[in-house]
Design an enzyme around this catalytic site. Structure first.
Site, mmCIF file in Angstrom:
data_model
loop_
_atom_site.group_PDB
_atom_site.id
_atom_site.type_symbol
_atom_site.label_atom_id
_atom_site.label_comp_id
_atom_site.label_asym_id
_atom_site.label_seq_id
_atom_site.Cartn_x
_atom_site.Cartn_y
_atom_site.Cartn_z
ATOM 1 C CG ASP A 14 -1.922 -1.084 0.988
ATOM 2 O OD1 ASP A 14 -2.221 -1.475 -0.098
ATOM 3 O OD2 ASP A 14 -2.599 -1.425 2.239
ATOM 4 N NE ARG A 95 -0.343 3.057 14.279
ATOM 5 C CZ ARG A 95 0.379 2.123 13.504
ATOM 6 N NH1 ARG A 95 1.428 2.583 13.133
ATOM 7 N NH2 ARG A 95 -0.445 1.162 13.001
ATOM 8 C CG ASP A 124 -3.237 2.504 13.894
ATOM 9 O OD1 ASP A 124 -3.350 2.616 14.851
ATOM 10 O OD2 ASP A 124 -3.340 1.219 13.235
ATOM 11 C CB SER A 175 -4.667 -5.615 8.271
ATOM 12 O OG SER A 175 -4.170 -4.602 9.062
HETATM 13 N N1 ARG Z 1 -6.966 -2.502 16.960
HETATM 14 C C1 ARG Z 1 -5.393 -2.149 17.286
HETATM 15 C C2 ARG Z 1 -5.565 -0.833 17.692
HETATM 16 O O1 ARG Z 1 -6.231 -0.147 17.243
HETATM 17 C C3 ARG Z 1 -4.495 -2.642 16.306
HETATM 18 C C4 ARG Z 1 -4.595 -1.955 14.922
HETATM 19 C C5 ARG Z 1 -3.409 -2.255 13.975
HETATM 20 N N2 ARG Z 1 -3.726 -2.817 12.960
HETATM 21 C C6 ARG Z 1 -3.849 -3.628 12.231
HETATM 22 N N3 ARG Z 1 -3.293 -3.877 11.123
HETATM 23 N N4 ARG Z 1 -3.925 -4.907 12.958
HETATM 24 O O2 ARG Z 1 -4.708 -0.430 18.315
#
Ligand code: ARG
Length: 400
Positions: A14, A95, A124, A175
């Site tokens: 991506d 992040r 995110d 993912s």
């Molecule tokens: N749901 C988790 C959070 O919001 C992880 C998100 C991470 N992304 C993924 N591609 N699994 O902190």
């Protein structure tokens, strides 16, 4: 002047496609910024070269592993941060440190826009954009997947058409986001929440059901920070890495949960966080031994709030900062040793030892040497129950 975009670059399909896609859709020049938060996998130099091959005008890599461990993972450990009592906020924690590096790169390269690879449905995007606009209100944010209609099919077509140096067939059906604090896996067949996770989705942990010998470890904490493992000095980063290895080898730290996203959706996520789960288990027990009752009880609520602010993308908010200061205070006495057994997917504390211990053998013992004056208990109980006894009697009198 044409727009200049700093793109949070992971090296995957991506964000590799996003470089050319942004250029094609908006005419902007793209600077790629990859941040190493201990995600492992490909060499960071390979990732830097790939961004250039995909059309970036500049490509940078920042090694943020120590910074991430010391300034983000350590506060999370001091907070025993577990969102919904289980998830060690793996992605949420990374992040803000990535944001700092993106903003620094934007300043350095005179960019006016920051881009990231998130969709419009997750947490995110919020964490990135709230963080970026906190630190640099003049920067704009774009998300090609969300704002420039970069769907997965279009990404594959684009990569093939442009001959980008990326293997589109190797794209995982899941993912995945990972760093030294853990790994998050979602989508694909996991979206049916009745489907159990299969063994092949895990990479930080071994199958806990396989027979193997138990491992025993002693972790020494100083003011909430693990500073020795089995007597050997360790940095925060080393403590996490060593415990990822040892707890991961015993299948510790696998989680499967449906969680409440900030954007209102419930989503299913599978996590593995072997080191953090073992460290938090040890830290929590040392808190039990060394933190005074009222402070410990109250701080659980503070931890929960701290964790929710972290999850909800408000790392740079004043409340987060103030609660971090409070949790530093709580941790001032959290020093000593925890012995634990790692086995069969569990990290179990078996011993504690601390100069700051509030455990008083004389007060606790039922053997000889008891220093607790049991005759005081009767009067205490009388007064302790007085308010509720009065209210109960009143209710009986009025309502029968
Ligand atoms: N749901 C988790 C959070 O919001 C992880 C998100 C991470 N992304 C993924 N591609 N699994 O902190």
């Amino acid at each position: 002047m044409s727009d200049r975009v700093v793109l949070a670059f992971s090296g995957g399909l991506d964000t590799s496609v996003a470089i050319g896609w942004i250029k094609e859709q908006t005419g902007a020049e793209v600077i790629a910024m990859a941040v190493d938060v201990g995600q492992g996998g490909e060499d960071m130099d390979v990732i830097r070269e790939r961004a250039l091959a995909c059309g970036a005008v500049e490509s940078e890599v920042a090694d943020a592993r120590e910074e991430f461990a010391n300034e983000y993972c350590l506060p999370a450990l001091k907070a025993d941060a577990l969102y919904m009592d289980r998830y060690p906020v793996v992605s949420a924690l990374s992040r803000p440190v990535i944001v700092k590096h993106l903003v620094a790169a934007a300043h350095k390269h005179n960019a006016n826009i920051v881009a990231h690879g998130c969709t419009g449905k997750g947490n995110d995007q919020v964490r990135f954009e709230v963080g970026i606009r906190n630190l640099a209100p003049n920067l704009r944010c774009i998300a090609p997947v969300r704002d420039l209609a970069l769907t997965r099919d279009k990404a594959i077509d684009f990569a093939e058409r442009e001959g980008l140096p990326i293997d589109v067939t190797s794209k995982s059906p899941y993912s995945i986001d990972q760093n030294v604090w853990g790994r998050a896996v979602e989508t694909g067949f996991l979206e049916d929440i009745w489907n159990g996770p299969t063994e092949e989705i895990y990479s930080y942990t071994k199958n806990p059901a396989e027979p193997r010998d138990a491992d025993e470890v002693i972790i020494t904490f100083d003011k909430g920070q693990p500073v020795k493992i089995d007597g050997q000095d360790v940095s925060m980063l080393q403590a996490i890495e060593i415990m990822n290895q040892r707890a991961g080898a015993q299948g510790v730290g696998r989680l499967d949960l449906v969680e409440d996203r900030l954007v209102g959706i419930k989503s299913r996520e599978v996590y593995e966080s072997p080191g953090p789960v073992a460290l938090i288990t040890a830290h929590m027990e040392l808190v039990n031994v060394t933190v005074e009752r009222e402070l410990r009880r109250f701080s659980r609520g503070v931890s929960q709030r701290w964790t929710e602010l972290t999850y909800d993308g408000l790392w740079f908010s004043p409340l987060h900062k103030a609660l971090s200061g409070f949790l530093d205070d709580v941790n001032a006495s959290v020093s000593g040793d925890i012995r634990m057994t790692l086995h069969g997917g569990k990290a179990v504390v078996t011993g504690r030892r601390s100069d700051a211990s509030l455990y008083d053998y004389g007060l606790a013992t039922y053997d000889s040497g008891d220093t607790f004056d049991q005759s005081l208990a009767q009067g205490f109980i009388e007064l302790w129950g007085l308010p509720s006894r009065l209210a109960y009697a009143r209710d009986n009198r009025i309502h029968g």
